[in-house]
Design a protein around this motif. Structure first.
Motif, short mmCIF file in Angstrom:
data_model
loop_
_atom_site.label_atom_id
_atom_site.label_comp_id
_atom_site.label_asym_id
_atom_site.label_seq_id
_atom_site.Cartn_x
_atom_site.Cartn_y
_atom_site.Cartn_z
N TYR A 302 0.83 -1.20 0.00
CA TYR A 302 0.00 0.00 0.00
C TYR A 302 0.87 1.26 0.00
O TYR A 302 0.47 2.31 -0.51
CB TYR A 302 -0.91 0.03 1.23
CG TYR A 302 -1.88 -1.13 1.34
CD1 TYR A 302 -2.27 -1.86 0.23
CD2 TYR A 302 -2.40 -1.49 2.57
CE1 TYR A 302 -3.15 -2.92 0.33
CE2 TYR A 302 -3.29 -2.55 2.69
CZ TYR A 302 -3.66 -3.27 1.58
OH TYR A 302 -4.54 -4.31 1.70
N ARG A 303 2.07 1.16 0.57
CA ARG A 303 2.97 2.31 0.66
C ARG A 303 3.89 2.43 -0.56
O ARG A 303 4.77 3.28 -0.59
CB ARG A 303 3.81 2.20 1.94
CG ARG A 303 2.97 2.34 3.21
CD ARG A 303 3.80 2.08 4.45
NE ARG A 303 3.00 2.24 5.67
CZ ARG A 303 3.43 1.94 6.90
NH1 ARG A 303 4.66 1.46 7.06
NH2 ARG A 303 2.64 2.12 7.94
N GLY A 304 3.69 1.56 -1.55
CA GLY A 304 4.42 1.72 -2.80
C GLY A 304 5.41 0.64 -3.16
O GLY A 304 5.95 0.64 -4.27
N TRP A 305 5.67 -0.31 -2.26
CA TRP A 305 6.60 -1.40 -2.57
C TRP A 305 5.97 -2.29 -3.63
O TRP A 305 4.79 -2.65 -3.55
CB TRP A 305 6.92 -2.20 -1.31
CG TRP A 305 7.86 -3.35 -1.52
CD1 TRP A 305 9.06 -3.32 -2.13
CD2 TRP A 305 7.66 -4.70 -1.08
NE1 TRP A 305 9.65 -4.58 -2.11
CE2 TRP A 305 8.80 -5.44 -1.47
CE3 TRP A 305 6.63 -5.35 -0.40
CZ2 TRP A 305 8.94 -6.80 -1.21
CZ3 TRP A 305 6.76 -6.70 -0.13
CH2 TRP A 305 7.92 -7.42 -0.52
N ASN A 306 6.75 -2.70 -4.63
CA ASN A 306 6.20 -3.52 -5.72
C ASN A 306 6.52 -5.00 -5.60
O ASN A 306 6.28 -5.77 -6.52
CB ASN A 306 6.68 -2.99 -7.07
CG ASN A 306 8.19 -3.10 -7.24
OD1 ASN A 306 8.88 -3.67 -6.40
ND2 ASN A 306 8.70 -2.54 -8.34
N GLY A 307 7.09 -5.40 -4.46
CA GLY A 307 7.39 -6.80 -4.24
C GLY A 307 8.80 -7.20 -4.62
O GLY A 307 9.21 -8.35 -4.37
N SER A 308 9.56 -6.31 -5.22
CA SER A 308 10.92 -6.64 -5.61
C SER A 308 11.87 -6.44 -4.43
O SER A 308 11.49 -5.88 -3.40
CB SER A 308 11.36 -5.75 -6.77
OG SER A 308 11.36 -4.39 -6.39
N THR A 309 13.08 -6.91 -4.58
CA THR A 309 14.08 -6.70 -3.54
C THR A 309 14.79 -5.38 -3.80
O THR A 309 14.89 -4.93 -4.94
CB THR A 309 15.10 -7.85 -3.54
OG1 THR A 309 15.65 -7.96 -4.86
CG2 THR A 309 14.46 -9.16 -3.13
N PRO A 310 15.29 -4.69 -2.77
CA PRO A 310 15.20 -5.11 -1.38
C PRO A 310 13.81 -4.85 -0.80
O PRO A 310 13.15 -3.88 -1.18
CB PRO A 310 16.26 -4.24 -0.69
CG PRO A 310 16.28 -2.99 -1.51
CD PRO A 310 16.06 -3.44 -2.94
N ALA A 311 13.40 -5.70 0.11
CA ALA A 311 12.11 -5.54 0.77
C ALA A 311 12.22 -4.48 1.86
O ALA A 311 13.29 -4.27 2.43
CB ALA A 311 11.67 -6.86 1.37
N PRO A 312 11.12 -3.80 2.18
CA PRO A 312 11.12 -2.85 3.29
C PRO A 312 11.49 -3.55 4.59
O PRO A 312 11.31 -4.77 4.75
CB PRO A 312 9.68 -2.34 3.32
CG PRO A 312 9.14 -2.60 1.96
CD PRO A 312 9.82 -3.85 1.49
N ALA A 313 11.99 -2.77 5.55
CA ALA A 313 12.45 -3.34 6.82
C ALA A 313 11.35 -4.12 7.53
O ALA A 313 11.61 -5.17 8.12
CB ALA A 313 12.98 -2.22 7.72
N MET A 314 10.11 -3.63 7.47
CA MET A 314 9.02 -4.31 8.19
C MET A 314 8.78 -5.70 7.61
O MET A 314 8.45 -6.64 8.35
CB MET A 314 7.73 -3.48 8.12
CG MET A 314 7.15 -3.31 6.73
SD MET A 314 5.73 -2.18 6.67
CE MET A 314 4.60 -2.99 7.77
N VAL A 315 8.96 -5.86 6.30
CA VAL A 315 8.78 -7.17 5.67
C VAL A 315 9.95 -8.08 6.03
O VAL A 315 9.75 -9.26 6.41
CB VAL A 315 8.64 -7.02 4.15
CG1 VAL A 315 8.64 -8.38 3.47
CG2 VAL A 315 7.38 -6.23 3.80
N GLU A 316 11.16 -7.58 5.92
CA GLU A 316 12.33 -8.39 6.25
C GLU A 316 12.32 -8.84 7.70
O GLU A 316 12.71 -9.97 8.02
CB GLU A 316 13.61 -7.61 5.94
CG GLU A 316 13.85 -7.41 4.45
CD GLU A 316 15.21 -6.82 4.16
OE1 GLU A 316 15.82 -6.25 5.09
OE2 GLU A 316 15.67 -6.94 3.00
N GLU A 317 11.87 -7.96 8.60
CA GLU A 317 11.85 -8.28 10.02
C GLU A 317 10.89 -9.43 10.31
O GLU A 317 11.21 -10.36 11.07
CB GLU A 317 11.45 -7.05 10.83
CG GLU A 317 11.62 -7.21 12.33
CD GLU A 317 11.36 -5.91 13.07
OE1 GLU A 317 12.15 -5.60 14.00
OE2 GLU A 317 10.38 -5.22 12.76
#
Length: 420
Positions: A302-317
């Motif tokens: 929703y905040r603009g990430w398209n699923g590619s790497t690198p992932a946002p910190a919240m996803v990686e955590e």
């Protein structure tokens, strides 16, 4: 008692849902059966259903002469899936923000939407759901649970947590004039006596499970920190267990998790800051971990990430925590915090669990017999075995190889009744 507008709304839905009925036994003949406990599917097995229960499982079953035969060539039959962490009274945050849903959407509107979302959940193959809080919709989940159980509207079997319990001042919505009372998304409590009172109030109102928030942020922009004290969590957990209710705890911080583990709760949700030691402690105390990978993934998109790497910190955590839990042997609950994203797409969490390193068959076990065990339902649900309720689904693919096969569900049976 269900408020009149909601009761009228639920009764009106009966006109649109003439629930299917059955009279004769049903013999299901798929290509293979995943029984919910064995990672390997059983080739050529059949399942005989009579009334609401499974009465026989195995190859070459002899069905009664009056049995209806449903052939499922090339398909996998498996137990109805169990959603472990949902919010039927929420809808995706990219449609309407959480604060707006809590403060500005009418209760009747939220209930009408929840009815539709319950139907979508069932038709997606999730025949049971643990709903962990109405987020400002009061005790409306109790009425929805009753409406589904009575056949007024279609939906999964529900275990409801009603309002959830948070430390005084530690939840939301926020951002208003100090001193102005603003409706909250959960029930506030303070002190051991206060949290015990809140637990008992929710049980009296119909809660099947008690949900507590071990941590949260007090003001926007502040870091998340532990809120309830160890003593408060222990007192609330003891009161719930005395009443035969399991306890689910929202905990994202290491300290919140540690206090929840010490209190002896039943499941921990999210667990972003989990450590190897904490996950080993959960394993030792048989506390299940519900990682909710799909919630963080959805919010990041929703905040603009398209699923590619690198992932946002919240996803990686969240992925890091999940992998630590797997390595520690922590019991895994399958639940995605659905409501943050669309109901009916629940399998999204299962796909992310597989992508993070969990074998497809183990993901299936987590979503069937695993969740049934964690939620104290193993005597009724979670496996394909004679004597259990006939909650069954079929898919044209092989989900033991790739859980994405469950994106297509060709048959849904709940309590012996074919609903799809």
């Amino acid at each position: 008692m269900i408020p009149y507008p909601i009761r009228a709304l639920l009764l009106a839905c009966a006109a649109a849902w003439a629930g299917p009925v059955h009279a004769e036994p049903i013999l299901l003949r798929p290509a293979q059966v995943f029984d919910g406990t064995d990672p390997a599917p059983h080739q050529g097995w059949q399942v005989l259903v009579d009334g609401e229960k499974i009465i026989a499982v195995g190859p070459d079953l002899k069905a009664p002469a009056d049995a209806k035969v449903i052939d499922l060539p090339g398909q996998t039959l498996l137990p109805g899936l169990i959603e472990g962490h949902g919010h039927l009274f929420l809808h995706p945050y990219n449609e309407v923000p959480w604060d707006t849903q809590v403060l500005h959407e009418a209760l009747a509107l939220r209930t009408a939407r929840a009815v539709a979302q319950a139907r979508a959940t069932l038709l997606a193959g999730f025949t049971t759901e643990r709903d962990l809080g109405t987020e400002g919709a009061g005790f409306a989940d109790v009425g929805l649970r009753q409406a589904i159980a009575q056949g007024i509207v279609p939906g999964p079997r529900l275990l409801v947590a009603t309002r959830a319990i948070v430390a005084l001042g530690a939840y939301g919505p926020k951002g208003f004039e100090p001193g102005v009372t603003v409706p909250q998304g959960a029930q506030e409590a303070s002190g051991s006596d206060g949290v015990v009172s809140a637990v008992r109030q929710q049980i009296a109102a119909g809660a099947d499970v008690i949900k507590l928030y071990a941590d949260y942020h007090y003001q926007p922009g502040e870091p998340t920190r532990a809120t309830f004290t160890a003593a408060e969590l222990a007192a609330a957990t003891a009161a719930a267990h005395d009443a035969g209710r399991p306890v689910a705890v929202h905990a994202t911080t290491a300290e919140g998790m540690a206090r929840a583990i010490a209190a002896g709760v039943d499941t921990i949700e999210h667990g972003d800051e989990g450590t190897p030691a904490l996950f080993r402690a959960m394993k030792d105390k048989s506390i299940a971990f519900c990682p909710t990978l799909a919630a963080g993934d959805a919010i990041a998109r929703y905040r603009g990430w398209n699923g590619s790497t690198p992932a946002p910190a919240m996803v990686e955590e969240s992925v890091r925590a999940f992998r630590l839990a797997l390595a520690a042997g922590t019991p895994i609950c399958m639940g995605g915090d659905v409501g943050v994203y669309a109901h009916g797409t629940n399998v999204r969490e299962m796909e992310l669990m597989q992508a993070a390193g969990m074998a497809p068959a183990q993901v299936l076990i987590a979503a069937t017999s695993g969740n049934a065990h964690h939620f104290r339902l193993s005597d009724k649900l979670g496996a394909i075995r004679a004597g259990l309720l006939a909650d069954l689904i079929a898919t044209p693919g092989d989900p033991t190889r790739d859980v994405a096969a469950l994106r297509t569900v060709s048959l849904v049976m709940k309590g012996g009744v074919v609903v799809k």
